[in-house]
Design a protein around this motif. Structure first.
Motif, short mmCIF file in Angstrom:
data_model
loop_
_atom_site.label_atom_id
_atom_site.label_comp_id
_atom_site.label_asym_id
_atom_site.label_seq_id
_atom_site.Cartn_x
_atom_site.Cartn_y
_atom_site.Cartn_z
N SER A 51 60.79 35.32 -9.43
CA SER A 51 62.22 35.19 -9.20
C SER A 51 62.92 34.88 -10.51
CB SER A 51 62.52 34.09 -8.18
OG SER A 51 63.90 33.90 -8.02
N ASP A 52 64.22 35.21 -10.56
CA ASP A 52 65.04 34.85 -11.71
C ASP A 52 65.61 33.44 -11.59
OD1 ASP A 52 64.64 37.26 -12.95
OD2 ASP A 52 66.39 38.21 -12.03
N ASN A 53 65.69 32.93 -10.37
CA ASN A 53 66.29 31.61 -10.13
C ASN A 53 65.40 30.81 -9.19
OD1 ASN A 53 69.08 32.12 -11.42
ND2 ASN A 53 68.94 33.79 -9.93
N VAL A 54 65.18 29.56 -9.56
CA VAL A 54 64.37 28.64 -8.75
C VAL A 54 65.14 27.34 -8.63
CG1 VAL A 54 62.21 27.34 -8.59
CG2 VAL A 54 62.20 29.67 -9.51
N LEU A 55 65.21 26.82 -7.41
CA LEU A 55 65.84 25.52 -7.17
C LEU A 55 64.78 24.53 -6.71
CD1 LEU A 55 68.49 23.84 -6.93
CD2 LEU A 55 68.44 24.41 -4.50
N LEU A 56 64.65 23.43 -7.44
CA LEU A 56 63.70 22.37 -7.10
C LEU A 56 64.41 21.32 -6.27
CD1 LEU A 56 61.89 21.94 -10.54
CD2 LEU A 56 61.20 23.35 -8.60
N ALA A 57 63.96 21.13 -5.04
CA ALA A 57 64.51 20.11 -4.14
C ALA A 57 63.34 19.38 -3.48
CB ALA A 57 65.43 20.75 -3.10
N SER A 58 62.43 18.88 -4.32
CA SER A 58 61.21 18.23 -3.82
C SER A 58 61.45 16.83 -3.30
CB SER A 58 60.15 18.21 -4.92
OG SER A 58 60.66 17.61 -6.10
N GLY A 59 62.63 16.25 -3.54
CA GLY A 59 62.96 14.95 -2.96
C GLY A 59 62.32 13.79 -3.71
N SER A 60 62.08 12.72 -2.97
CA SER A 60 61.53 11.49 -3.55
C SER A 60 60.53 10.88 -2.58
CB SER A 60 62.65 10.48 -3.85
OG SER A 60 63.33 10.13 -2.65
N ARG A 61 59.74 9.95 -3.09
CA ARG A 61 58.78 9.22 -2.26
C ARG A 61 59.00 7.72 -2.44
NH1 ARG A 61 54.87 11.12 -6.17
NH2 ARG A 61 54.23 12.67 -4.62
N ALA A 62 58.54 6.96 -1.46
CA ALA A 62 58.72 5.51 -1.49
C ALA A 62 57.81 4.87 -2.52
CB ALA A 62 58.44 4.92 -0.10
N VAL A 63 58.32 3.83 -3.15
CA VAL A 63 57.54 3.04 -4.12
C VAL A 63 56.75 1.98 -3.36
CG1 VAL A 63 57.66 1.54 -6.13
CG2 VAL A 63 59.23 3.48 -5.92
N ARG A 64 55.47 1.89 -3.62
CA ARG A 64 54.62 0.93 -2.91
C ARG A 64 54.36 -0.29 -3.77
NH1 ARG A 64 49.97 4.42 0.37
NH2 ARG A 64 51.42 5.47 1.79
N LEU A 65 54.14 -1.42 -3.10
CA LEU A 65 53.86 -2.68 -3.80
C LEU A 65 52.38 -2.74 -4.17
CD1 LEU A 65 55.91 -5.29 -1.72
CD2 LEU A 65 56.54 -4.19 -3.87
N ALA A 66 52.13 -3.21 -5.39
CA ALA A 66 50.74 -3.33 -5.85
C ALA A 66 49.98 -4.39 -5.07
CB ALA A 66 50.71 -3.63 -7.34
N ALA A 67 50.68 -5.45 -4.62
CA ALA A 67 50.00 -6.53 -3.89
C ALA A 67 49.54 -6.09 -2.51
CB ALA A 67 50.94 -7.74 -3.76
N LEU A 68 50.09 -5.00 -1.97
CA LEU A 68 49.73 -4.53 -0.64
C LEU A 68 49.09 -3.15 -0.68
CD1 LEU A 68 53.04 -5.54 1.18
CD2 LEU A 68 50.91 -6.82 1.17
N GLU A 69 48.61 -2.72 -1.83
CA GLU A 69 48.14 -1.34 -2.00
C GLU A 69 47.02 -0.99 -1.03
OE1 GLU A 69 48.26 2.41 -3.26
OE2 GLU A 69 49.61 0.84 -3.98
N GLN A 70 46.06 -1.87 -0.83
CA GLN A 70 44.92 -1.53 0.01
C GLN A 70 45.28 -1.48 1.49
OE1 GLN A 70 41.83 -4.46 0.29
NE2 GLN A 70 43.22 -6.19 0.04
N TRP A 71 46.36 -2.16 1.90
CA TRP A 71 46.70 -2.23 3.31
C TRP A 71 47.56 -1.07 3.78
CZ3 TRP A 71 43.59 -5.32 5.62
CH2 TRP A 71 43.12 -6.46 4.98
N TYR A 72 47.98 -0.21 2.87
CA TYR A 72 48.74 0.97 3.29
C TYR A 72 47.85 1.98 4.02
CZ TYR A 72 52.77 -0.47 0.49
OH TYR A 72 53.85 -1.15 -0.01
N THR A 73 46.58 1.95 3.77
CA THR A 73 45.66 2.91 4.38
C THR A 73 44.54 2.25 5.17
OG1 THR A 73 44.41 2.98 2.30
CG2 THR A 73 46.11 4.64 2.61
N THR A 74 44.38 0.93 5.08
CA THR A 74 43.29 0.24 5.77
C THR A 74 43.75 -0.20 7.16
OG1 THR A 74 42.45 -0.58 3.65
CG2 THR A 74 41.66 -1.67 5.65
N PRO A 75 43.11 0.30 8.23
CA PRO A 75 43.51 -0.14 9.57
C PRO A 75 43.02 -1.55 9.85
CG PRO A 75 41.69 1.41 9.71
CD PRO A 75 42.08 1.35 8.27
N LEU A 76 43.75 -2.25 10.67
CA LEU A 76 43.42 -3.61 11.05
C LEU A 76 43.68 -3.75 12.54
CD1 LEU A 76 42.51 -6.39 9.94
CD2 LEU A 76 44.93 -6.97 9.71
#
Length: 524
Positions: free
Chosen positions: A178-203
């Motif tokens: 293409s001659d023209n490309v539009l990037l609209a990939s958005g953004s993602r949430a910033v995660r806390l380092a103190a809770l990093e393991q609990w974002y994916t670990t079920p409890l």
């Protein structure tokens, strides 16, 4: 007796639903399905990377001008397409929380799992309806879409500026030119380092820590919620879970809520009203605090705890901001972190075309929203603040008009006249939007909603010292409060009575005695 009748009726209805034959769900129409990659063209006039509201708007805008357009969407397989990552889900969850009365349902003996199933069904209906509407709009405008990850590549074709390699299956990809490309990939949430393991670990069978994106994956109704952050997203989710009868605690680093919201341009007085409203809803506010660490605690899993999904909780250590002094410990069924968002630029192949990235991770764009690579434009959250859906949609339309040479000069003149700006400065770049607070309104979807636009009182006085401040407050029986005086509404009859009383008072001051039927004013 009433409670027993309700439970019996519910059991009868559930049994009758089980006995009914299941009707297979009809497949979606063939015209609304994505075409196979083998049927796609090799070259398009416009390639849009991103299936959020910004990307959909840009694709429809390009098709409106008669250009061949294709939309690349990287939505995960288990999510509805074209619904946005966070904004629509929070609004749908808010609407669903207003439709149910959780304490009443619990008093009727309905377990939390059944209540959350109903809430989730309401949310999915709203998301599905929005996705279907966007899909229909794309199909009506003959805009094909491809579900996969897009990556920029240098073009090997003389007739195209750049190429986009789309990986749509495991090990399979297709290259679009293409001659023209539009990037609209958005953004993602910033995660806390103190809770990093609990974002994916079920409890206890559930993930107990989520950010503003992964909150869509929760599958239980929490009773104790800790919201980390003091921005718009944190306030909205705190109010939503309070409406769902949860004990909500907000952990904010700022000294108060107005200071936390100062970066988005909210006035201090409105911030204090919002802070009072949150406390009136039963939300506990911990200012000048942050999370230092977290530990999992499964505890004793009683049958009632299993029924409501509370077989595991997180123990949070809250410390004072700056001093790291332990303030208190909190227990939560769910921890939601809303501490900011970051542009999604990894995996787009920006280095291949030498596209400039700012130190904060946002894409650098010009006044026409073009990046440092010719023919590659960007819009929405990926280019930075204010990171609103409304401003992103406006940026998408402006970028398409600029790249295709279809900019409406008359509309630009009208906008510049309305904003008191020169025509050349009426652009939609982040610098131009942030320089004039009157260009975009901001809404906070609390209960009730809150919205603001323009300068704050302090900013207005800094620009014009003789600025006067007025206030209107909505109250029963009043049109508002302005300058400290309340102007009450009066019916026509009441207005006539008030006017007659004033007339009599004026006559008495003038010496008339019409009330007693004597003197000069008796006949009058």
């Amino acid at each position: 007796r009433k409670r027993g009748m309700v439970l019996a009726l519910g059991a009868i209805l559930s049994c009758s639903m089980l006995l009914l034959p299941r009707v297979p769900r009809a497949a979606p129409p063939t015209s609304r399905r994505a075409p196979p990659p083998s049927m796609l063209k090799a070259k398009y006039d416009l390639v849009v990377v991103g299936g959020g509201p910004v990307g959909v708007t840009a694709a429809l805008r390009g098709a409106e001008f008669g250009y061949s357009t294709i939309l690349i969407d990287a939505t995960p397989p288990r999510q509805f397409q074209f619904t946005g990552p966070t904004g629509l889900y929070s609004k749908a969850l808010r609407d669903s929380s207003l439709r149910l009365d959780v304490p009443v349902l619990r008093s009727m003996g309905i377990v939390d799992a059944a209540i959350w199933a109903q809430v989730n069904e309401f949310v999915q209906q709203i998301l599905r309806k929005s996705g279907d509407n966007n899909m229909k709009a794309l199909c009506l405008n003959n805009v094909p879409h491809l579900r996969g990850m897009g990556r920029l590549r240098p073009s090997d074709d003389v007739g195209a500026r750049c190429s986009v390699e789309v990986a749509y299956r495991r090990g399979e990809s297709i290259t679009l030119r293409s001659d023209n490309v539009l990037l609209a990939s958005g953004s993602r949430a910033v995660r806390l380092a103190a809770l990093e393991q609990w974002y994916t670990t079920p409890l206890g069978g559930h993930v107990r820590c989520c950010d503003s994106d992964s909150i869509k994956q929760i599958d239980f109704l929490p009773r104790k919620v800790v919201v980390v952050g003091g921005g718009i997203i944190a306030i909205e989710f705190a109010r939503i879970f309070a409406q769902l009868a949860a004990e909500v605690t907000m952990v904010v680093r700022a000294a108060d809520l107005p200071k936390s919201l100062a970066r988005v341009g909210i006035d201090n007085q409105i911030g204090y009203l919002l802070q009072a409203d949150l406390r009136a809803a039963g939300i506990t506010l911990l200012f000048e605090s942050e999370i230092a660490s977290a530990q999992g605690d499964c505890g004793k899993a009683t049958p009632s705890a299993r029924a409501r999904g509370a077989t595991g909780r997180l123990r949070l250590e809250v410390v004072q901001t700056g001093t790291a002094e332990v303030r208190e410990e909190l227990e939560a069924d769910l921890v939601l972190t809303a501490t900011g968002r970051k542009a999604v630029t990894d995996g787009l192949g920006l280095d291949a075309l030498g596209i400039e990235i700012r130190p904060n991770g946002d894409l650098a764009v010009s006044t026409s929203l073009m990046t440092s690579a010719k023919g590659v434009y960007a819009a929405g959250d990926v280019i930075g603040a204010p990171q609103l859906a409304s401003t992103g949609i406006e940026q998408a339309e402006s970028a398409i008009d600029a790249m295709l040479g279809r900019r409406d000069v008359g509309a630009a003149e009208d906008a510049s006249r309305l904003l008191d700006m020169p025509v050349a400065a009426a652009d939609c770049s982040p610098a131009a939007l942030l320089s004039n607070a009157a260009r975009y309104p901001i809404g906070i979807w609390t209960m009730p909603e809150l919205a603001f636009v323009g300068l704050t009182a302090a900013a207005a006085r800094a620009e014009r010292p003789r600025t006067r401040r007025g206030r209107r407050r909505s109250r029963p029986g009043c049109t508002g409060r302005r300058g400290g005086r309340c102007r009450r509404r009066r019916s026509p009859r009441r207005a006539l009575r008030v006017e007659s009383v004033r007339r009599r008072r004026r006559r008495r001051r003038a010496g008339c005695q019409c009330r007693l039927g004597r003197g000069r004013g008796a006949r009058a």
